[in-house]
Scaffold this motif. Structure first.
Motif, PDB file in Angstrom:
ATOM      1  N   PHE A  31       0.811  -1.212   0.000  1.00  0.00           N
ATOM      2  CA  PHE A  31       0.000   0.000   0.000  1.00  0.00           C
ATOM      3  C   PHE A  31       0.850   1.270   0.000  1.00  0.00           C
ATOM      4  CE2 PHE A  31      -3.121  -3.077   1.555  1.00  0.00           C
ATOM      5  CZ  PHE A  31      -4.226  -2.722   0.816  1.00  0.00           C
ATOM      6  N   ILE A  32       2.146   1.133   0.203  1.00  0.00           N
ATOM      7  CA  ILE A  32       3.033   2.290   0.270  1.00  0.00           C
ATOM      8  C   ILE A  32       2.993   3.153  -0.992  1.00  0.00           C
ATOM      9  CG2 ILE A  32       5.510   2.899   0.199  1.00  0.00           C
ATOM     10  CD1 ILE A  32       5.945   0.989   2.497  1.00  0.00           C
ATOM     11  N   PRO A  33       2.899   2.543  -2.196  1.00  0.00           N
ATOM     12  CA  PRO A  33       2.910   3.396  -3.387  1.00  0.00           C
ATOM     13  C   PRO A  33       1.835   4.467  -3.413  1.00  0.00           C
ATOM     14  CG  PRO A  33       3.288   1.125  -4.024  1.00  0.00           C
ATOM     15  CD  PRO A  33       2.945   1.112  -2.553  1.00  0.00           C
ATOM     16  N   GLU A  79      -8.596  21.730  -9.512  1.00  0.00           N
ATOM     17  CA  GLU A  79      -9.432  20.660 -10.044  1.00  0.00           C
ATOM     18  C   GLU A  79      -8.577  19.519 -10.592  1.00  0.00           C
ATOM     19  OE1 GLU A  79     -11.760  22.782 -12.883  1.00  0.00           O
ATOM     20  OE2 GLU A  79     -13.102  23.656 -11.390  1.00  0.00           O
ATOM     21  N   THR A  80      -7.495  19.881 -11.292  1.00  0.00           N
ATOM     22  CA  THR A  80      -6.616  18.846 -11.842  1.00  0.00           C
ATOM     23  C   THR A  80      -5.908  18.088 -10.726  1.00  0.00           C
ATOM     24  OG1 THR A  80      -6.243  20.253 -13.788  1.00  0.00           O
ATOM     25  CG2 THR A  80      -4.747  18.398 -13.469  1.00  0.00           C
ATOM     26  N   ALA A  81      -5.474  18.800  -9.678  1.00  0.00           N
ATOM     27  CA  ALA A  81      -4.791  18.157  -8.558  1.00  0.00           C
ATOM     28  C   ALA A  81      -5.719  17.160  -7.854  1.00  0.00           C
ATOM     29  CB  ALA A  81      -4.285  19.198  -7.571  1.00  0.00           C
ATOM     30  N   VAL A  82      -6.999  17.530  -7.702  1.00  0.00           N
ATOM     31  CA  VAL A  82      -7.957  16.621  -7.070  1.00  0.00           C
ATOM     32  C   VAL A  82      -8.079  15.324  -7.883  1.00  0.00           C
ATOM     33  CG1 VAL A  82     -10.409  16.276  -6.514  1.00  0.00           C
ATOM     34  CG2 VAL A  82      -9.273  18.425  -5.903  1.00  0.00           C
ATOM     35  N   THR A  83      -8.150  15.459  -9.210  1.00  0.00           N
ATOM     36  CA  THR A  83      -8.254  14.251 -10.035  1.00  0.00           C
ATOM     37  C   THR A  83      -7.003  13.387  -9.906  1.00  0.00           C
ATOM     38  OG1 THR A  83      -7.301  15.247 -12.047  1.00  0.00           O
ATOM     39  CG2 THR A  83      -9.663  15.494 -11.712  1.00  0.00           C
ATOM     40  N   ARG A  84      -5.839  14.036  -9.711  1.00  0.00           N
ATOM     41  CA  ARG A  84      -4.589  13.270  -9.608  1.00  0.00           C
ATOM     42  C   ARG A  84      -4.460  12.557  -8.264  1.00  0.00           C
ATOM     43  NH1 ARG A  84      -4.780  14.409 -14.291  1.00  0.00           N
ATOM     44  NH2 ARG A  84      -3.002  14.874 -15.665  1.00  0.00           N
ATOM     45  N   VAL A  85      -5.199  13.006  -7.245  1.00  0.00           N
ATOM     46  CA  VAL A  85      -5.236  12.290  -5.968  1.00  0.00           C
ATOM     47  C   VAL A  85      -6.232  11.137  -6.048  1.00  0.00           C
ATOM     48  CG1 VAL A  85      -5.839  12.460  -3.522  1.00  0.00           C
ATOM     49  CG2 VAL A  85      -4.499  14.276  -4.601  1.00  0.00           C
ATOM     50  N   VAL A  86      -7.373  11.387  -6.686  1.00  0.00           N
ATOM     51  CA  VAL A  86      -8.403  10.358  -6.803  1.00  0.00           C
ATOM     52  C   VAL A  86      -7.955   9.240  -7.744  1.00  0.00           C
ATOM     53  CG1 VAL A  86     -10.763   9.895  -7.606  1.00  0.00           C
ATOM     54  CG2 VAL A  86     -10.264  11.970  -6.283  1.00  0.00           C
ATOM     55  N   LEU A  87      -7.252   9.598  -8.819  1.00  0.00           N
ATOM     56  CA  LEU A  87      -6.867   8.627  -9.841  1.00  0.00           C
ATOM     57  C   LEU A  87      -6.133   7.403  -9.291  1.00  0.00           C
ATOM     58  CD1 LEU A  87      -6.513   7.693 -12.755  1.00  0.00           C
ATOM     59  CD2 LEU A  87      -4.560   9.253 -12.957  1.00  0.00           C
ATOM     60  N   PRO A  88      -5.094   7.571  -8.458  1.00  0.00           N
ATOM     61  CA  PRO A  88      -4.367   6.369  -8.013  1.00  0.00           C
ATOM     62  C   PRO A  88      -5.068   5.562  -6.932  1.00  0.00           C
ATOM     63  CG  PRO A  88      -3.340   8.330  -7.094  1.00  0.00           C
ATOM     64  CD  PRO A  88      -4.408   8.805  -8.034  1.00  0.00           C
ATOM     65  N   MET A  89      -6.166   6.072  -6.367  1.00  0.00           N
ATOM     66  CA  MET A  89      -6.845   5.332  -5.298  1.00  0.00           C
ATOM     67  C   MET A  89      -7.238   3.922  -5.733  1.00  0.00           C
ATOM     68  SD  MET A  89      -9.257   8.092  -3.315  1.00  0.00           S
ATOM     69  CE  MET A  89      -8.554   9.468  -2.403  1.00  0.00           C
ATOM     70  N   LEU A 131     -10.856   1.545 -15.136  1.00  0.00           N
ATOM     71  CA  LEU A 131     -12.005   2.093 -14.405  1.00  0.00           C
ATOM     72  C   LEU A 131     -11.667   3.436 -13.769  1.00  0.00           C
ATOM     73  CD1 LEU A 131     -14.859   1.729 -13.146  1.00  0.00           C
ATOM     74  CD2 LEU A 131     -13.728   0.577 -11.230  1.00  0.00           C
ATOM     75  N   ALA A 132     -10.469   3.533 -13.196  1.00  0.00           N
ATOM     76  CA  ALA A 132     -10.108   4.713 -12.412  1.00  0.00           C
ATOM     77  C   ALA A 132      -9.920   5.965 -13.263  1.00  0.00           C
ATOM     78  CB  ALA A 132      -8.826   4.435 -11.628  1.00  0.00           C
ATOM     79  N   LEU A 133      -9.294   5.828 -14.430  1.00  0.00           N
ATOM     80  CA  LEU A 133      -8.975   7.020 -15.220  1.00  0.00           C
ATOM     81  C   LEU A 133     -10.212   7.795 -15.658  1.00  0.00           C
ATOM     82  CD1 LEU A 133      -6.853   8.813 -16.498  1.00  0.00           C
ATOM     83  CD2 LEU A 133      -6.845   7.305 -18.499  1.00  0.00           C
ATOM     84  N   PRO A 134     -11.194   7.166 -16.308  1.00  0.00           N
ATOM     85  CA  PRO A 134     -12.371   7.961 -16.688  1.00  0.00           C
ATOM     86  C   PRO A 134     -13.157   8.469 -15.496  1.00  0.00           C
ATOM     87  CG  PRO A 134     -12.738   5.622 -17.146  1.00  0.00           C
ATOM     88  CD  PRO A 134     -11.289   5.776 -16.797  1.00  0.00           C
TER      89      PRO A 134
END
Length: 322
Positions: free
Chosen positions: A184-186, A233-243, A283-286
């Motif tokens: 989970f570290i990544p 807005e872009t930063a928020v998507t970049r945090v959500v994306l790797p979840m 799934l995560a990207l879109p």
């Protein structure tokens, strides 16, 4: 509503005011089939759209053909610069080119060298994707790209290595628990580095501002406030994306690796792991980039006074970037 509504140049065929509409729109944007479009097909699409704007379309051209031409152009050509985006750095190339890197990030029993390598490779790819899909209404010097690149890589590697060291020193963890935590570290490393990457790669937008457009698509001014909204807005998507990408595969693999088949055939673990990561990525990207429309709107009352004085519009539009 038909599958292909009446064509509108520069607009999406899906409702951008709803999450589902944006989700369907970005499924088009990330469609990897556009990676195989030939130069001839691209030029034909650009020429068809130009003829639409000029009102000289040949008879028989359908709305479906026009929408498909716009999809191809938007997938390959940057909306601000008009230049082709290199294949690995297009949003349509993010999943096929990024999946091997994510698989590497999630490999168990990482050494210090392998941790540094995969974090470096991931942020190198992210830096290029961020730069190639930025709002480019204002020129950005190469020095900003270099700053963002080194800042993102440094933050990702530092956090990942630091967390790994802490886990290694946590003697009260059992080997199984330590292995699970290491997987989970990544996520915290990548999420924090992604934010750093976006901010540093697009810092010029904060200092110079970005163009805002009226209802007719005309530039009415340059706004630093709109730039802050775009980067947030872009930063928020970049945090959500790797979840889902970095959290779901470790949990799924922890279950799958206990199956008798994978217990007997250990060489199947990497292919199965890769398939799980690819599915999570797809799934995560879109889902992540659908949180906000690419062409976002903002009230002129929230912007600089000179913007409000330059237009009668109450709402203006800006390109958030991807």
């Amino acid at each position: 509503m038909s599958e292909y509504p009446t064509f509108q140049h520069g607009e999406s065929r899906f409702d951008q005011n709803t999450f589902f509409g944006r989700f369907r729109h970005f499924l088009d944007v990330i469609d990897p089939s556009t990676l195989f479009v030939t130069e001839k097909r691209l030029q034909e699409s650009v020429e068809l759209l130009d003829r639409f704007k000029q009102g000289t379309l040949p008879p028989g051209v359908t709305d479906a053909q026009l929408w498909q031409a716009q999809k191809i152009k938007q997938a390959i050509i940057h909306p601000d610069t008009g230049e082709k985006i290199l294949m690995p750095f297009r949003m349509s190339g993010f999943i096929p080119f990024g999946t091997p890197v994510v698989v590497g990030l999630l490999l168990p029993n990482q050494t210090l060298v392998s941790t540094i390598f995969w974090q470096w490779l991931n942020q190198s790819h992210n830096a290029c994707v961020n730069y190639c899909n930025r709002n480019a209404t204002k020129p950005a010097p190469v020095s900003k790209f270099i700053q963002g690149y080194f800042g993102a890589v440094t933050s990702a590697v530092s956090i990942a290595v630091g967390l790994n060291v802490l886990i290694q020193k946590a003697s009260h963890f059992s080997p199984t628990t330590r292995l699970l935590v290491q997987r989970f570290i990544p996520f915290p490393a990548v999420a924090s580095a992604n934010v750093c990457n976006v901010v540093l790669m697009r810092h010029t937008e904060l200092s110079e501002g970005i163009s805002v457009l009226d209802n007719n698509g005309n530039v009415v001014g340059t706004s630093k406030v709109a730039a802050r909204h775009a980067l947030l807005e872009t930063a928020v998507t970049r945090v959500v994306l790797p979840m889902p990408i970095l959290l779901l595969p470790p949990m799924i693999m922890a279950v799958l690796e206990k199956l008798p088949l994978l217990q007997r055939q250990r060489r199947l673990i990497l292919p199965v792991h890769s398939l799980v990561v690819l599915t999570a990525f797809g799934l995560a990207l879109p889902l992540a980039i659908s949180l906000f429309p690419q062409m976002s709107q903002i009230s002129v009352n929230q912007l600089e006074p000179e913007i409000a004085m330059a237009t009668d519009c109450k709402i203006v539009t800006y390109n958030k970037g991807l």
